[in-house]
Design an enzyme around this catalytic site. Sequence first.
Site, mmCIF file in Angstrom:
data_model
loop_
_atom_site.group_PDB
_atom_site.id
_atom_site.type_symbol
_atom_site.label_atom_id
_atom_site.label_comp_id
_atom_site.label_asym_id
_atom_site.label_seq_id
_atom_site.Cartn_x
_atom_site.Cartn_y
_atom_site.Cartn_z
ATOM 1 N N TYR A 1 0.830 -1.209 0.000
ATOM 2 C CA TYR A 1 0.000 0.000 0.000
ATOM 3 C C TYR A 1 0.859 1.251 0.000
ATOM 4 C CZ TYR A 1 -4.213 -2.637 1.345
ATOM 5 O OH TYR A 1 -5.276 -3.500 1.383
ATOM 6 N N TYR B 1 -1.030 -10.168 0.413
ATOM 7 C CA TYR B 1 0.098 -9.764 1.258
ATOM 8 C C TYR B 1 -0.030 -10.384 2.636
ATOM 9 C CZ TYR B 1 -3.326 -6.293 2.851
ATOM 10 O OH TYR B 1 -4.453 -5.691 3.326
ATOM 11 N N ARG C 1 -3.584 -11.957 3.498
ATOM 12 C CA ARG C 1 -4.858 -11.471 2.968
ATOM 13 C C ARG C 1 -4.995 -11.918 1.518
ATOM 14 N NH1 ARG C 1 -8.051 -7.700 4.479
ATOM 15 N NH2 ARG C 1 -9.449 -9.346 3.873
ATOM 16 N N HIS D 1 -7.648 -8.152 -2.574
ATOM 17 C CA HIS D 1 -8.946 -7.518 -2.302
ATOM 18 C C HIS D 1 -8.877 -6.033 -2.606
ATOM 19 C CE1 HIS D 1 -6.612 -6.979 1.414
ATOM 20 N NE2 HIS D 1 -7.285 -5.844 1.555
ATOM 21 N N HIS E 1 -10.767 -2.512 -1.186
ATOM 22 C CA HIS E 1 -11.639 -1.943 -0.160
ATOM 23 C C HIS E 1 -12.676 -1.030 -0.807
ATOM 24 C CE1 HIS E 1 -9.081 -3.059 3.363
ATOM 25 N NE2 HIS E 1 -8.116 -3.010 2.453
#
Lengths: 211, 251
Positions: free
Chosen positions: B111, B150, B160, B163, B165
């Site tokens: 991120y 990740y 995870r 995905h 959000h």
Amino acid sequence: MTIMVNELTYLNETASQTAGPYVHIGLAPKQAGFDIFHKNFTSVLAGPKTKGEKIRIEGQVFDGSGTPLRDVLIEIWQANAAGKYNHPADRQNKPVDKSFRGWGRGCSDFDTGVYAFDTIKPGAVMGRNNRPMAPHVNFWIVARGINIGLSTRMYFSDETAANAKDPVLNLIEWEVRRKTLIAVREARKGQVVYRFDIRLQGPDETVFFDV
Amino acid sequence: MKPTTWPYGEFYQRNRAQHPPALTPAYKTSVLRSPQKSLISLQNSLSEITGPVFSHDELGPLDNDLIMNYAKEGLPIGERIIVHGYVFDENARPVRNALVEVWQANAGGRYRHKKDTYIAPIDPNFGGCGRMLTDDDGHYVYRTIKPGPYPWRNYVNDWRPAHIHYSISGTGFAQRLITQMYFEGDPLIATCPILRSIPTESAVRQLIAPLDRNAGVQLDSLAYRFDIVLRGSRATWFENPVLSEGAMARE
């Protein structure tokens, strides 16, 4: 023989998921540390032309260990100074303030956990069954570890008489818990500040609503 | 009173059996962040059925193009995809002018965020966020790079699934929703503690976007389809205590 009935065809609301630790990227990218959008949604609701008493709302959100959340995102939604929501479903006979949407989005500081909104004090809005509600600000709280957004309301400590009659505060059976929704007014260098701390757990757990 | 199509009424009670409970110990962060007392049930007033209204002039022309909206000296690395779908309410009516905001990791699972220290590199050409308003059919679309999975510190070998959000703002503040979209075929879905916090299989399935071959761009991008359902509202067929009398204009 068993006779079946036709099924009702409602859809199911999409399930909530946590906002996660990186919620700022999507909803407050400047706080995540970069510039991408020309216009950003902010925690400043009131402009120079907005009618009403200018106030700041600030506080911290604490977890069950008493530690402030440093990654929380809060949205607030409130009526204008006349007690009117800037929305077509509000048909109260009161003026809309064009310089006030009544919505803001803020994050807690990464170091201190303090959040703040610069807004105006709302007027009273008519509630259900013609019972006026005391002035209040609606809060919605999301963060890592919060699986579904938490809804609560902030009321004002200087509205004792209106608060005593408020239909929502009076729904809270345990009078001792009502105070968790009342922000304390203080004056700081000429600025009016309402302190509103939110506790997710513990003996003083904030009242949250299933709205 | 005759039936009306006036679209604002009290929302149906939220079916909490379809949502994760506040406390889900396998997702460890929830343990100290979950309220322990019962929520106080509130019938809707104007405070819940109203909410912020957003307009196109608040958004920029590239806000729904995550491939281009942070491209500096080239294009971001990764699989080019289109994601689209409809925002409905529980009555299967389109939710128009809903604000849909998305954010995600880059193709390596990193991120663009001060607090993310994963070893995968930042992509200099990828911001990882976008936003759009639904059209009159409730439709939204954006273009992006498929995010990577990740690792995260929950149990030490938790990963995870890929995905994106989502944050959705509908017509009323009580419809406010944050969720995550997953991708068809991802083997990490089955063991994700965050996804498994949802109690029903059907509600989990609703978060998994199928590949939508028809909506892609040939020789350019695959597409995934993700429909979102917000709470429905009661029609105002009968006198509605939220909206009647003193709560309405004395016209």
